[in-house]
Design a protein around this motif. Sequence first.
Motif, short mmCIF file in Angstrom:
data_model
loop_
_atom_site.label_atom_id
_atom_site.label_comp_id
_atom_site.label_asym_id
_atom_site.label_seq_id
_atom_site.Cartn_x
_atom_site.Cartn_y
_atom_site.Cartn_z
N ASN A 221 5.08 59.12 43.73
CA ASN A 221 4.47 59.41 45.03
C ASN A 221 3.78 60.77 44.95
N MET A 223 2.36 62.91 47.15
CA MET A 223 2.74 63.99 48.05
C MET A 223 4.17 64.47 47.79
N ILE A 262 -5.99 63.65 45.42
CA ILE A 262 -5.79 62.48 46.29
C ILE A 262 -7.09 61.68 46.39
N LEU A 274 0.90 56.83 48.02
CA LEU A 274 0.55 57.85 49.01
C LEU A 274 1.34 57.64 50.30
N SER A 277 2.38 60.33 53.40
CA SER A 277 1.59 61.54 53.16
C SER A 277 1.46 62.41 54.40
#
Length: 306
Positions: A221, A223, A262, A274, A277
């Motif tokens: 992931n 973030m 991103i 994402l 986020s």
Amino acid sequence: MNENDKTRPILTIAVPTYNRTYFLEKCLDNIYSQIGNDSRFEVLICDNDSSDNTEEIVNIYIRKYTNLVYVKNESNIGASKNIQKVLELATGEYIHLQGDDDYVSEGVYYEAFNMISNNRDCDVMFLRVPPIDGNSNVFSVKRGSGLSAFIVDIVNITAISGILIKNDAYKNISNKEKFLYSRLNHMYIQLEMLNNNPNYCVLNGPVARFDCGSALFSGYNVMEVIMKNYIDILYSFEGNGLTSADIKYHKYFLLFLLLPFIRWVIKDNMSLSLDGSVELFTEYYSDEIYFEEKLAELKSMLALKR
């Protein structure tokens, strides 16, 4: 100097790998086209129990080069632990951690060797890829001191293949796996070493080849790793190498890496998550004066996700 010091390699090029024969073979070609059988280098491959023909390819090089060491794990221990293992197994005075899909420009290993020879008071060094500008074809070494200055000078502390650290100083870290879960333990390692010895130096210039990092990112992931875990590591040094003002600055600095990344993830439809986020960004940035502006920028990018 004892007898072991006389035969100890100066630099270990440490390459963790898993099921990426195509990239690893290019990586080994890149390394050996430059260093050959120079005994001042150790090339250490730590194979995370690959099921492809990694071992077969490595054995071709073992038959030609005496400075190559190959270790294959009995089972897959995960990427982060495999990185830690290759650092633990390295015997060189210094260790350069290199991704199996990263390739350096001609002469870089000997430029790194010269940097080591002239800066042995530094436990932490870095091979930095600079922006494309008029000086990008010239190698230079910059010295500095302190955690905050180091983060600024190297630009991207998450880049594994820039890392060059003194082996004995690394081995003296009391808790080497403090942030192993984060996928950014190598960031913590460098900062912790700088806490013990703040001197560092950075090799600037045409470090990486154009096809460097050609295997796409996957499996985490964005973030959570690049933002949350990054900032958590920064906060772990608050009052112990970094001030609150330093951390505030580096949080803002991080966005100039994170938001373009991103955008790239979405454009190339990478196999990265994402999810969450907006929620994570809000949790970590809601107190910043630029929060609303950057949140809007993030939302506009996420709206483009297929």
